[in-house]
Design a protein around this motif. Structure first.
Motif, mmCIF file in Angstrom:
data_model
loop_
_atom_site.group_PDB
_atom_site.id
_atom_site.type_symbol
_atom_site.label_atom_id
_atom_site.label_comp_id
_atom_site.label_asym_id
_atom_site.label_seq_id
_atom_site.Cartn_x
_atom_site.Cartn_y
_atom_site.Cartn_z
ATOM 1 N N TYR A 181 -4.665 -0.258 -9.667
ATOM 2 C CA TYR A 181 -5.339 -0.316 -8.808
ATOM 3 C C TYR A 181 -5.326 0.613 -7.807
ATOM 4 O O TYR A 181 -5.918 1.380 -7.210
ATOM 5 N N HIS B 67 -7.978 2.933 -6.377
ATOM 6 C CA HIS B 67 -8.328 2.520 -4.992
ATOM 7 C C HIS B 67 -9.571 3.294 -4.251
ATOM 8 O O HIS B 67 -9.076 4.529 -4.000
ATOM 9 N N GLU C 261 -14.420 -2.772 -5.450
ATOM 10 C CA GLU C 261 -13.279 -2.963 -6.656
ATOM 11 C C GLU C 261 -12.519 -3.994 -6.208
ATOM 12 O O GLU C 261 -11.899 -4.482 -5.224
ATOM 13 N N GLY D 139 -9.572 -7.029 -6.142
ATOM 14 C CA GLY D 139 -8.011 -6.841 -6.140
ATOM 15 C C GLY D 139 -7.569 -7.896 -7.229
ATOM 16 O O GLY D 139 -8.135 -7.857 -8.194
ATOM 17 N N SER E 179 -11.612 -10.612 -7.461
ATOM 18 C CA SER E 179 -10.320 -10.495 -7.987
ATOM 19 C C SER E 179 -10.389 -10.652 -9.302
ATOM 20 O O SER E 179 -11.298 -11.064 -10.014
#
Length: 310
Positions: free
Chosen positions: A150, A154, A160, A162, A297
């Motif tokens: 991640y 990022h 994107e 989590g 997520s």
């Protein structure tokens, strides 16, 4: 000391007969920084100018001496530097390497806002996560890898997801969230971390002073949000719909990275959110919330010994 510098020192000493003064003058002129400055500006400084500005040479020497002895200085955290300013000797002060490092560390720390979070995560580091030794487990290694991926990928402009860290008590979920937040801070990215059950209490208290809407909006707009221990709260229709629901709705529509930690997996969390503390069951509201959580997520399972007992 060059012959010219020796001569200059003698001239300054001649102004005062005190042995103590003369000894101090000698120390000033023997200072490596003073010698380097006088050599660099030898063609620009007259003996008269050096005599008039001797106090600046002394200030430079004295401040350096105080620093070396660990005593309080005129400008704590700053280092003296001799300069030639319009033909006159002067002393300027520049931040020391230690001060610069301290300011940078403070700046990074200020990028992580912690709401009712344990103090230990302030120093959390992905490198210190338990992926080797007797506490290592395949899932801890996989979680660390997911965190590193991640951080490497990022991009604030992309939607994107989590991480949703799921596992039993003490397996390292909160610590890993803190480590991710600290690494993001080092990259210049701000994060709000909150312990969800405690946050709900604070939000209810904020109704009295009229700050609830502002606090909810602040959390909703956080560049990165980490909701710790979701599922441990007492479910109320107000907390579920007016706080969590509003925050997640905003973040979903604005593509804002959101992390979670919980002792409940997604299925168990949906069941938890479906029934409030009055026994009212609303499965569709829970399902709607879970759609947002699973979009925001990806599930990462953490297993292993309880690190709080290590």
């Amino acid at each position: 000391m060059t012959p010219i510098q020796q001569s200059l020192m003698n001239q300054v000493q001649a102004r005062h007969q005190s042995p103590q003064f003369q000894a101090t003058v000698q120390k000033v002129f023997q200072d490596a920084g003073v010698q380097a400055f006088l050599s660099a500006h030898e063609g620009e400084l007259t003996p008269e100018r050096i005599q008039r500005d001797y106090s600046k040479l002394f200030e430079y020497y004295h401040e350096k001496d105080l620093q070396a002895r660990g005593q309080s200085t005129l400008a704590p955290g700053y280092e003296p530097r001799l300069v030639l300013n319009a033909g006159q000797i002067d002393v300027t002060y520049t931040p020391s390497a230690e001060l610069i490092a301290q300011q940078k560390a403070t700046e990074i720390a200020n990028r992580v806002e912690r709401i009712e979070m344990p103090k230990v995560i302030e120093q959390a580091s992905i490198d210190q996560f338990y992926t080797s030794g007797k506490f290592a487990t395949p899932s801890r290694q996989a979680a660390q890898l997911a965190a590193l991926q991640y951080l490497a990928q990022h991009n604030p402009t992309q939607n994107e997801p989590g991480l949703y860290l799921y596992g039993n008590f003490g397996v390292g979920k909160t610590y890993l969230l803190g480590a991710i937040a600290n690494e993001l801070a080092a990259q210049g990215i701000s994060t709000v971390m909150l312990h969800y059950p405690s946050f709900l209490v604070k939000m209810r208290e904020s109704i009295q002073d009229g700050t609830l809407a502002a606090k909810r909006q602040h959390v909703s707009e956080a560049p990165v949000l980490m909701i710790d221990d979701i599922g441990a709260e007492t479910v109320t229709a107000w907390g579920r719909d007016e706080i969590l629901g509003v925050i997640l709705e905003y973040r979903l529509h604005n593509n804002l990275p959101t992390f979670f930690s919980s002792n409940l997996d997604w299925e168990a969390l949906e069941q938890h959110l479906a029934e409030d503390n009055k026994g009212v069951v609303e499965p569709m509201k829970a399902k709607r919330l879970m759609q947002r959580i699973t979009t925001l997520s990806k599930l990462v399972t953490l297993e292993g010994q309880n690190l709080r007992h290590k």
